[in-house]
Design a protein around this motif. Structure first.
Motif, PDB file in Angstrom:
ATOM      1  N   THR A 203      28.766 -11.885  17.374  1.00 50.69           N
ATOM      2  CA  THR A 203      28.650 -12.293  15.973  1.00 50.69           C
ATOM      3  C   THR A 203      28.205 -11.118  15.120  1.00 50.69           C
ATOM      4  N   ALA A 204      28.709 -11.089  13.903  1.00 46.33           N
ATOM      5  CA  ALA A 204      28.454  -9.957  13.013  1.00 46.33           C
ATOM      6  C   ALA A 204      27.157 -10.146  12.236  1.00 46.33           C
ATOM      7  N   GLU A 205      26.549  -9.026  11.881  1.00 47.49           N
ATOM      8  CA  GLU A 205      25.408  -9.038  10.967  1.00 47.49           C
ATOM      9  C   GLU A 205      25.918  -9.226   9.544  1.00 47.49           C
ATOM     10  N   VAL A 206      25.225 -10.054   8.763  1.00 45.54           N
ATOM     11  CA  VAL A 206      25.628 -10.355   7.392  1.00 45.54           C
ATOM     12  C   VAL A 206      24.539  -9.887   6.434  1.00 45.54           C
ATOM     13  N   ARG A 207      24.920  -9.201   5.360  1.00 48.64           N
ATOM     14  CA  ARG A 207      23.970  -8.805   4.340  1.00 48.64           C
ATOM     15  C   ARG A 207      23.762  -9.954   3.356  1.00 48.64           C
ATOM     16  N   LEU A 208      22.494 -10.291   3.079  1.00 46.49           N
ATOM     17  CA  LEU A 208      22.182 -11.402   2.184  1.00 46.49           C
ATOM     18  C   LEU A 208      21.618 -10.968   0.842  1.00 46.49           C
ATOM     19  N   ALA A 209      20.741  -9.955   0.834  1.00 38.80           N
ATOM     20  CA  ALA A 209      20.057  -9.565  -0.402  1.00 38.80           C
ATOM     21  C   ALA A 209      19.631  -8.108  -0.304  1.00 38.80           C
ATOM     22  N   SER A 210      19.643  -7.426  -1.440  1.00 35.41           N
ATOM     23  CA  SER A 210      19.250  -6.018  -1.470  1.00 35.41           C
ATOM     24  C   SER A 210      18.772  -5.642  -2.865  1.00 35.41           C
ATOM     25  N   ARG A 211      17.853  -4.686  -2.911  1.00 35.63           N
ATOM     26  CA  ARG A 211      17.421  -4.097  -4.185  1.00 35.63           C
ATOM     27  C   ARG A 211      17.716  -2.601  -4.194  1.00 35.63           C
ATOM     28  N   GLY A 212      18.674  -2.186  -3.391  1.00 37.32           N
ATOM     29  CA  GLY A 212      19.090  -0.789  -3.383  1.00 37.32           C
ATOM     30  C   GLY A 212      18.006   0.165  -2.937  1.00 37.32           C
ATOM     31  N   GLY A 213      17.187  -0.265  -1.969  1.00 39.17           N
ATOM     32  CA  GLY A 213      16.118   0.580  -1.468  1.00 39.17           C
ATOM     33  C   GLY A 213      14.749   0.244  -2.018  1.00 39.17           C
ATOM     34  N   LYS A 214      14.675  -0.619  -3.027  1.00 39.82           N
ATOM     35  CA  LYS A 214      13.387  -1.066  -3.548  1.00 39.82           C
ATOM     36  C   LYS A 214      12.850  -2.218  -2.703  1.00 39.82           C
ATOM     37  N   ALA A 215      11.616  -2.621  -2.959  1.00 36.00           N
ATOM     38  CA  ALA A 215      10.902  -3.553  -2.085  1.00 36.00           C
ATOM     39  C   ALA A 215      11.458  -4.968  -2.148  1.00 36.00           C
ATOM     40  N   ILE A 216      11.938  -5.426  -0.995  1.00 41.45           N
ATOM     41  CA  ILE A 216      12.332  -6.812  -0.785  1.00 41.45           C
ATOM     42  C   ILE A 216      12.130  -7.114   0.693  1.00 41.45           C
ATOM     43  N   GLU A 217      11.515  -8.266   1.015  1.00 42.82           N
ATOM     44  CA  GLU A 217      11.233  -8.584   2.413  1.00 42.82           C
ATOM     45  C   GLU A 217      10.870 -10.060   2.546  1.00 42.82           C
ATOM     46  N   ALA A 218      10.456 -10.454   3.763  1.00 39.61           N
ATOM     47  CA  ALA A 218       9.943 -11.793   4.061  1.00 39.61           C
ATOM     48  C   ALA A 218      10.932 -12.913   3.727  1.00 39.61           C
ATOM     49  N   PRO A 219      12.160 -12.870   4.254  1.00 40.43           N
ATOM     50  CA  PRO A 219      13.109 -13.942   3.951  1.00 40.43           C
ATOM     51  C   PRO A 219      12.723 -15.257   4.612  1.00 40.43           C
ATOM     52  N   SER A 220      13.083 -16.356   3.957  1.00 37.54           N
ATOM     53  CA  SER A 220      12.960 -17.689   4.532  1.00 37.54           C
ATOM     54  C   SER A 220      14.081 -18.545   3.964  1.00 37.54           C
ATOM     55  N   LEU A 221      14.765 -19.293   4.835  1.00 33.13           N
ATOM     56  CA  LEU A 221      15.903 -20.109   4.434  1.00 33.13           C
ATOM     57  C   LEU A 221      15.576 -21.590   4.561  1.00 33.13           C
ATOM     58  N   VAL A 222      16.070 -22.399   3.624  1.00 35.04           N
ATOM     59  CA  VAL A 222      15.953 -23.846   3.707  1.00 35.04           C
ATOM     60  C   VAL A 222      17.183 -24.447   3.028  1.00 35.04           C
ATOM     61  N   GLN A 223      17.616 -25.599   3.513  1.00 33.69           N
ATOM     62  CA  GLN A 223      18.762 -26.266   2.912  1.00 33.69           C
ATOM     63  C   GLN A 223      18.309 -27.500   2.144  1.00 33.69           C
ATOM     64  N   HIS A 224      18.925 -27.684   0.962  1.00 30.74           N
ATOM     65  CA  HIS A 224      18.569 -28.818   0.107  1.00 30.74           C
ATOM     66  C   HIS A 224      19.736 -29.089  -0.841  1.00 30.74           C
ATOM     67  N   GLY A 225      20.171 -30.336  -0.896  1.00 29.86           N
ATOM     68  CA  GLY A 225      21.156 -30.754  -1.888  1.00 29.86           C
ATOM     69  C   GLY A 225      22.454 -29.992  -1.870  1.00 29.86           C
ATOM     70  N   GLY A 226      22.924 -29.618  -0.698  1.00 30.40           N
ATOM     71  CA  GLY A 226      24.204 -28.924  -0.603  1.00 30.40           C
ATOM     72  C   GLY A 226      24.126 -27.423  -0.743  1.00 30.40           C
ATOM     73  N   TYR A 227      22.937 -26.880  -0.953  1.00 29.04           N
ATOM     74  CA  TYR A 227      22.743 -25.430  -1.055  1.00 29.04           C
ATOM     75  C   TYR A 227      21.841 -24.940   0.079  1.00 29.04           C
ATOM     76  N   THR A 228      21.977 -23.668   0.411  1.00 30.71           N
ATOM     77  CA  THR A 228      20.987 -22.970   1.215  1.00 30.71           C
ATOM     78  C   THR A 228      20.213 -22.051   0.290  1.00 30.71           C
ATOM     79  N   TYR A 229      18.889 -22.135   0.347  1.00 29.76           N
ATOM     80  CA  TYR A 229      18.019 -21.351  -0.529  1.00 29.76           C
ATOM     81  C   TYR A 229      17.391 -20.219   0.274  1.00 29.76           C
TER      82      TYR A 229
END
Length: 338
Positions: A203-229
């Motif tokens: 299975t391939a790695e998928v990119r979800l979010a980026s700030r172009g090298g700026k600080a972003i971390e600590a992902p958490s996923l949850v599903q609600h009402g037809g969306y994944t947050y």
């Protein structure tokens, strides 16, 4: 635990008896009590109580994952640490045993509890995500019954991502996913074998979010009402009173993205809608993760307490899902608005 205590416990956890008795949404997040000293918290509700885990204390007890327990999700007690030594693969991967293990994440599938955690050193992306499993986690003895399943995935110097801050999502179709990442090119996703908890081969790695090298971390996923947050933390962590951490969110119709914020800005292009930022004594809220209870979806996070010199403390909150499907949090316990 009798039914009345269960209802009252949920009422306190959600911020007031009015909610448990049908009186509407809570006006504030619950004021927690007891031993709340934790960083990068994960919380799991079990039939006999709550378990929280967090980043190990540097140079103390082998730097292993810290444990907290609670009967009602409001009053917490220290429950020690998970083992006295780090798994052998950590030293092999890093060439040393780091001062502590980071950012645990608890989830369950059937009766099995999965604990993902990170091994790294500050500012480097020579890192690994490990897994332990527990066939019958007892909330009164949370340090018992864990089996080391080894390294799940890793990153090295020169890679465009950092293999830390894991968080698992199990979906209704029986599949499982692991979000992870910190700084560098941001947040990634890999599909897991839902039973072993390890990455699914091919299975391939998928990119979800980026700030172009700026600080972003600590992902958490949850599903609600037809969306994944996708919840993430932006900006500066781990600096006590100087921390600028804040909690952000985006959503997608697919687990694999693309994730957009309220304004339609892609999270892969630096987007994100703010959920909570510093206010009053609640400095640098972040390191968040979603956990589920019969009373609703909850968010746990740490903040640096301005009244205690920047000590990291646990906080939990009901997630309020708006009519438009976007999440908000009630007011902070002391009355400050998020």
């Amino acid at each position: 635990m009798n039914a009345r205590l269960t209802v009252l416990g949920f009422a306190a956890l959600l911020g007031g008896a009015a909610l448990a008795l049908g009186g509407g949404l809570p006006k504030q997040q619950p004021p927690l009590r007891g031993d709340l000293n934790i960083h990068d918290p994960t919380v799991l509700r079990l039939s006999g109580g709550y378990v929280a885990m967090g980043t190990g204390y540097e140079g103390i007890d082998g730097g292993t994952i810290r444990l907290k327990t609670s009967a009602d999700g409001v009053t917490w007690a220290d429950a020690g640490h998970l083992g006295n030594t780090q798994p052998a693969w950590v030293n092999t991967l890093l060439g040393q045993s780091p001062p502590n293990l980071w950012a645990p994440s608890l989830s369950q599938r059937g009766n099995v509890t999965y604990l993902y955690f990170a091994a790294s050193t500050f500012g480097k992306n020579t890192s690994g995500i490990g897994l332990m499993t527990n066939a019958k986690l007892d909330p009164k003895r949370p340090g018992v019954g864990w089996v080391d399943r080894g390294l799940v995935l890793s990153s090295k110097a020169g890679d465009s991502f950092n293999a830390i801050d894991p968080a698992r999502l199990d979906t209704a179709d029986g599949r499982a996913w692991l979000a992870y990442g910190s700084w560098w090119d941001g947040i990634r996703l890999r599909e897991l074998d839902p039973v072993s908890g390890l990455t699914r081969p091919g299975t391939a790695e998928v990119r979800l979010a980026s700030r172009g090298g700026k600080a972003i971390e600590a992902p958490s996923l949850v599903q609600h009402g037809g969306y994944t947050y996708l919840f993430v933390s932006f900006d500066r962590c781990c600096a006590g009173l100087s921390s600028t951490y804040r909690i952000m969110v985006g959503r997608s119709r697919s687990v694999t993205g693309p994730y957009l914020d309220r304004a339609g800005h892609p999270l892969l292009d630096g987007g994100g809608s703010e959920v909570q930022t510093s206010k009053g004594r609640y400095i640098g809220p972040g390191g968040q993760e979603v956990f589920r209870t019969p009373a609703g979806d909850m968010l746990t996070y740490h903040f640096y307490d301005g009244d205690q010199g920047g000590t990291p403390l646990l906080q939990t909150s009901l997630i309020v899902w708006g009519a438009d499907g976007w999440p908000t949090l009630p007011a902070l316990p002391s009355g400050e608005q998020p």
